[in-house]
Enzyme design. Structure first.
Site, PDB file in Angstrom:
ATOM      1  N   LYS B 596      24.928  45.029 -35.771  1.00 46.60           N
ATOM      2  CA  LYS B 596      24.905  44.072 -34.661  1.00 46.60           C
ATOM      3  C   LYS B 596      24.747  44.788 -33.321  1.00 46.60           C
ATOM      4  CE  LYS B 596      27.836  40.658 -37.081  1.00 46.60           C
ATOM      5  NZ  LYS B 596      27.066  39.409 -37.134  1.00 46.60           N
ATOM      6  N   THR B 707      25.109  32.504 -35.707  1.00 45.90           N
ATOM      7  CA  THR B 707      25.289  31.133 -35.236  1.00 45.90           C
ATOM      8  C   THR B 707      25.828  31.136 -33.813  1.00 45.90           C
ATOM      9  OG1 THR B 707      27.391  31.108 -36.427  1.00 45.90           O
ATOM     10  CG2 THR B 707      25.567  29.927 -37.436  1.00 45.90           C
TER      11      THR B 707
END
Lengths: 860, 860
Positions: B596, B707
């Site tokens: 990430k 999300t």
């Protein structure tokens, strides 16, 4: 006032919306359906009997909580002296039926006789499609105790509420109560009693009351101060939380609802950097989880102390949480510390809570910075201690190392308590060289030094009581002999045990309660509050019509028990119900213990069986046998500690004998033997009312009081017993004509034991034969040798052989009376009940309140 | 009908007494006071905010349960096809506020705009002396998940209820959710999250639903039958109970209330003679207690699989309990087995519940005696599987020995599934020598043979979907390439993830929801049910007045976050609030993971800081610096798995950098850095609405969907991101002008990695300098060497160095736009929100329902 803290508008709104008690069917039904649909999230389509039990309990609980809130609010505002009853065991049994009996007695339906709330709840359930009796059976027993000690605590909280004493009980919420006893091939097998499996509608989890409890670690004092008498800081090495669970305890015919607070161990959520520094997350979670093990399981020993560290942890956990709670409440009153004994009485049920004495001293000295002696003066005016036993194996002692490791500061305090106490003793008896050693809290004689908890309890309390007159006298003359010299006899007092007549008469035996109420002109059964009213029964003792009714109630209860035994026996009858009215139900139910002498009882049964067989062998007819050995059922029940080999062997023997006798067609049902597995409170409620005769036959001087003796007599059963425990006072109260006493007195026991050890004398032929033929009841030869040896070769410590013939003879007298003078028997039964009033636990509470606690009832 | 089972009279009584929903203040107040006085056993005198939270929750829960009962009753009677959503994680966050928003939308107050039940509950609490906001804060997060996967499940159950899909979620009730993250000296420290410490008013313990679950043991077949295909008996060696805990899941503006059932492990109470034969009571209690450890703790790993036996135990425990429940319910309908797939769709959220496939096969073959192939046909028409990742370290594999020991019968079944599958494959590709090895469930290449759970999931399901288009395409072409050959591409489908706009727009950002409702002429906010309505916002994107309002909402949310950060910072402001409207809030909150690339973000911050310092050193004024590097706050948040060294080091680096930058007076608040500890759902609700820019910068091809990117955009934040996961479709929906994309595409990643490994090329000067000077942020020289080495010497697997310059350039563009074209910025923000509708999880549920599950909504 306290009201002033809440704005008027809000207060009005709260009051307007306050919940109301229900006192008739429709109110109950509304509550019930509401709880099914919300608390249980069910509907009429999936509400089974367990759910009905839960919804009923929650509904009744709502009513109790209104009174609970009012009672507690009143105590807070009026500040009466309060009692805290510390007991490691509360053997409560079931709660719902008791609550139904005690509920709503101050509303418009009070004093209208029996069946107030029980009646309309029964009707309401009926309307909704349930049967109250079946619903009641869904409740698991709260088995948070071993035997008499725990059940006494349960009776006491009932009586304290009934007597309007502002009192709380403090105990532990074990996840596993006393194990469930299964009988497999005649042997006891212990299985965990996970009683909370279906939740518990009677407990209120007080998540907001979380007390941090410390263990291990070390002691620190500021500025290099080395005196252990000065305020010290205990830096703990382990911390857990004590979370409160409250159980409302309703009184009978009063709106007083007291509280029983049980603690549960939970992991702390506070951040302990040292602990987490290691960075091992999984391990730190595991550690936290282990906190819960402290209150996981009740130690299943009765009258025997097990020196496990976890047990000491339980004790301190419980004492520390309770004291924290008690002191916090006292501090809110802003009174000076010296007034604490005027506002608080703490009763120690046995030595289990003795650490509370040390903990209060620690709080006062270390946290509240009181002077050591001022603190000790407060402590010793606060506590009182109930001793339950003089048997050595039951006296708690803790090895110094174990104790000091777990509770380092407490050990320091104990040393100081001991030091000041011994100084005082030395001043008093400067020439007595032995007394210091004899009364020291620290036992030095054993290889490992030990803390004697009973001595600490005596020194830290203002009163020490035994639980029956004989027992209280033995305390003064045996284990605490030297303390009586130091403190004088007045500190040592007696409160003979009692039982609550609500559970043990009205709840267990509603038919008898009704009959009594009718007979003495008290249909609303106020005698349950004043048992002296029962004396009026004496007038009817000879009345044949009344006797017939009396006997019918007994028959009814015997049939109930016979049916229950049938159920336990896989649906096959053990007892021939055709002759039940003329079958003597001879019952011994209590913890299995050598001192309680179930072995003597079963030896007696064997002797009877052999004698019957002998007659048949001698060509006598069955009628002739029946004339001498009339119909009888010997019923046993009781658990043995898991590690108690001899007690477990007695269970196996009873079951082996039952197997032989019950299947012997030759004796045609004249004698039956049955061991009821998993004896507990709710089973006792079925068993006790069914007895004609019950056995309380402990070796003289060993039983503290016994309370099942009282329960049986209160239900119209007669007693065969030794001159031990409360049997003595039962005899005094009901008259010696109405009890079957036998055996040696406690004064003779030591001599008999001495004789056994040093002059081996032959056994009486009666017991000799029984012992010789025990093998005939088992396929494993020699299985019962340990039982035989204990009598033949190991000194017969419980003097079974000495009492055996007297025991048999007395049973013969019992048979004679029961079978040939039934009128006399029933008269004895009625007279016994008439004079059993003394043994209501209400009387105990009166005595504690006036002579030990100095508290007054509070008008509700 | 079902009514007929209950007598008419009882039924009438039940109905008469049924509880009623409240829908205004006074009804709520009545309920509230009732719960305080009964459920909590408190009074107005000791009702604190926690108690007020509990009483409010219980009151609201009562309302929900009425609808819950009706919904479940309707499902039972109408028998629609049902969905079961199996997820090992449900990251629900808080329940009360969500319930207030969703509650009572079908009664007379529905459709009257905002503040229906939230409004009157707020007012009612106010009257009683409480503040709703403070009360809401008392609820602990239900942190039963790690990150995106668990939160997705939570959004899905919300949408399924809102969409009136008859659906239940199944998961585990962990006593410890995801750990609480503390930051100490800049380091992450994990502490246990004992979230149930104060109880949980939202759960209904279903003590009546207790499913026995077996582990270990061996397999037996009757009559010496040796075929593993025939019904077999699994004789277990360990047994525990799964007890159900239900959480009502209300839909929005519908009376549908679905159920989330979480299982808790408890000891069994059944008698296992073998176990107790030893006679070791204490040990058997300990063993029973250990049962609870199965559901004690959530494994705190995200996108990484940990091969602990306890984890496999958790999985089987959960699958077996859920399947038992599902099958029991199906059997009540008395339909033939072949209809099971017509009535039941089971969705597997990742491979964690793959055992459910095997368990259903076992139930059908072993217990229900179906033919193997008939059973397998039913199984494969019932399950569908959602894949979440293509990363190797996240793919579950279980060593054969461990698996076979714990689940011997399941291993047999897996072998048979594999055998028939491979036979089929061989028939299809008789000449392909590799394919059998490549698709076998059993991995043979590793030293220890392993069960590949993802392969089993693919073989046992009728559909396999990825969670974003790019990801779904990668699945087909990488890890399941050969399966696509076997099954064809149609089995592999895509459902791009979504989020519930109720929590992530209305609840988190009520001001924005209101502004939108007003702007598009939808004051009752029906757009929350049909997010396509938002497109009407586009008209206003250029309107200066609306832009001002839009910006004011953002400012309001930024102030809220700034105040919260102040609170976290010990009451000291980090962010200069004077300039807050012109300070860019740049946020990256998500699990800490190398893929990430939080490291790239903080490197970027360092680079910016160095550049600012360079300018000052070069004699530039602070105004000149500010013109080039305008005001900005870099906010981070996220947990790292406890054992993930590199991720934890990034946390330490962020905090170290923050320490230096935030205390550098020279740069005058132009740049701030803050790491928000313990990121969770309720914190996200404060953080997300406050972002101007958020970072979604994973290495292309690594993120399934993401999300939080959707959440930020839905709240008017812009995105800087890579072409990865759902960023691709967000770009498609909102337009590429409204997103700041940068970096290499997934197609290039393999080549770049190859290049790094085999031709060491010098790093770009920008990142080279940052890495060289990392030591300036720590007193421990070399502390960040592992981060440096991973890029310099270990192949820079996440291609940080390749993307860094593009990342910096894009940030420059962000600065330009935000500070010099604010009008443009706000327009982008409005247009983004206008077109974010696609990412409502309602759309996901529509897609699942029609293309995968074949279920219809049920009219409530």
């Amino acid at each position: 006032t306290i009201d002033a803290t809440i704005p008027l508008k809000s207060r009005e709104l709260w009051e307007k919306n306050g919940i109301q008690k229900f006192d008739e069917e429709s109110g109950f039904e509304k509550k019930f359906v509401g709880h099914v649909e919300t608390s249980l999230a069910r509907s009429m389509y999936n509400c089974d009997e367990l759910a009905a039990y839960e919804a009923t309990s929650l509904s009744v609980r709502d009513n109790l909580l209104i009174d609970w809130n009012a009672t507690q609010q009143k105590i807070t505002t009026t500040e009466p002296k309060r009692v805290y009853y510390l007991s490691l065991e509360f053997l409560m049994g079931r709660a719902l039926d008791n609550a139904l009996i005690n509920m709503s007695s101050n509303d418009k339906l009070a004093n209208t006789g029996d069946n107030t709330s029980r009646g309309f709840v029964k009707k309401g359930l009926d309307d909704l499609g349930f049967n109250l009796e079946n619903v009641l059976k869904k409740e698991p027993d709260a088995g948070l105790g071993n035997g008499g000690l725990g059940r006494l605590a349960a009776c006491f909280v009932d009586s304290m509420a009934t007597k309007n004493i502002p009192a709380w009980g403090y105990g532990l919420r074990y996840e596993y109560g006393i194990f469930a006893q299964k009988i497999i091939n005649g042997y006891q097998v212990e299985t965990p009693d996970y009683w909370l499996n279906s939740g518990n509608p009677w407990e209120i989890e007080r998540t907001e009351i979380q007390v941090p409890i410390t263990f291990y670690g070390y002691v620190d004092r500021v500025n290099g101060d080395t005196s252990t008498l000065s305020p010290s800081q205990w830096v703990g090495g382990e911390r857990v939380l004590a979370v409160a669970y409250d159980f409302p305890v309703p009184g009978f015919k009063t709106s007083t609802v007291n509280n029983l607070r049980l603690w549960r161990a939970k992991p702390t959520t506070e951040f302990d950097f040292a602990k987490f520094n290691s960075g091992d997350y999984k391990n730190s979670v595991d550690q936290q989880q282990r906190a819960e093990s402290i209150t996981a399981v009740l130690y299943p020993n009765d009258n025997f102390t097990e020196g496990k560290e976890l047990r000491l942890k339980q004790q301190y956990f419980w004492c520390a949480a309770s004291l924290h709670d008690i002191v916090r409440r006292f501090k809110k009153s802003k009174r000076p510390w010296r007034e604490l004994p005027d506002k608080i009485a703490i009763q120690l049920n046995d030595t289990h809570p003795t650490l509370a004495i040390v903990e209060l001293q620690r709080i006062l000295v270390d946290l509240e910075k009181l002077d050591w002696h001022e603190a000790w003066d407060i402590v010793t005016h606060t506590f009182a201690y109930t001793n339950h036993t003089v048997m050595q194996e039951a006296l708690e002692k803790w090895p110094i190392d174990l104790f000091g490791n777990l509770l380092p500061r407490h050990l320091e305090i104990i040393y100081d308590i001991n030091w000041f106490f011994l100084k005082e003793v030395h001043k008093k008896f400067p020439k007595d060289t032995d007394i210091l050693r004899n009364v020291s809290i620290i036992e030095e004689a054993t290889p490992e030094r030990q803390v004697r908890m009973a001595f600490l309890a005596v020194i830290g309390s203002h009163h020490v009581n035994g639980v029956a007159e004989l027992h209280s006298q033995l305390i003064r003359t045996t284990i605490f002999k030297d303390f009586a010299k130091v403190f004088g006899n007045k500190k040592f007092t007696n409160v003979t045990n009692g039982i609550t007549p609500r559970r043990w008469l009205k709840q267990a035996n509603p038919e008898l309660a009704e009959l009594i109420g009718d007979a003495i002109g008290d249909p609303s059964q106020n005698f349950l509050l004043d048992m002296s009213k029962l004396t009026a029964l004496a007038k009817k003792a000879d009345d044949p019509e009344f006797q017939a009714k009396w006997d019918s109630v007994k028959e009814h209860n015997k049939i109930r028990l016979a049916n229950y035994i049938k159920e336990l026996n896989g649906g096959v009858d053990v007892i021939n119900k055709e002759h039940i009215r003329h079958t003597l139900f001879d019952i011994q139910v209590k913890r299995m213990h050598e001192y309680k002498r179930q072995q003597m009882n079963i030896f007696g049964v064997i002797h009877r069986y052999f004698s019957m067989k002998d007659m048949l062998k001698d060509g006598k007819s069955i009628e002739e046998v029946a004339a001498k050995y009339p119909r009888k059922v010997s019923i046993f029940g009781g658990k043995s500690a898991a590690g108690y080999y001899m007690a477990k062997l007695v269970i196996r023997l009873i079951n082996s004998v039952a197997e032989v006798i019950n299947n012997d067609k030759e004796i045609q049902d004249l004698l039956k033997v049955f061991f009821i597995p998993d004896y507990n409170v709710s089973k006792a409620e079925i068993i006790v009312p069914a007895s004609d005769l019950s056995e309380h036959i402990s070796t003289a001087g060993t039983e503290g009081s016994g309370t099942s003796n009282m329960k049986f007599v209160m239900n119209g059963g007669l007693i065969i017993g030794t001159v031990d425990g409360a049997n003595v006072e039962i005899t005094r109260e009901i008259g010696e004509d109405n009890i079957f006493l036998f055996g040696h007195l406690s004064e003779s026991v030591d001599d008999l034991r001495f004789k056994h050890q040093y002059n081996e004398t032959p056994l009486p032929p009666s017991i000799d034969r029984v012992l010789n033929e025990l093998d005939s009841f088992t396929e494993f030869k020699g299985e019962f040798k340990p039982l035989i040896d204990s009598i033949r070769h190991h000194g017969d410590y419980y003097i079974v052989s000495d009492d055996f013939d007297s025991y048999l003879a007395t049973h013969h007298l019992v048979d004679e009376t029961y079978h040939h003078s039934k009128h006399e028997w029933i008269k004895k039964s009625i007279l016994s009940v008439a004079n059993i009033g003394f043994f209501s636990s209400d009387r105990c509470i009166d005595e504690y309140a006036s002579t030990i606690w100095n508290v007054e009832p509070m008008t509700p």
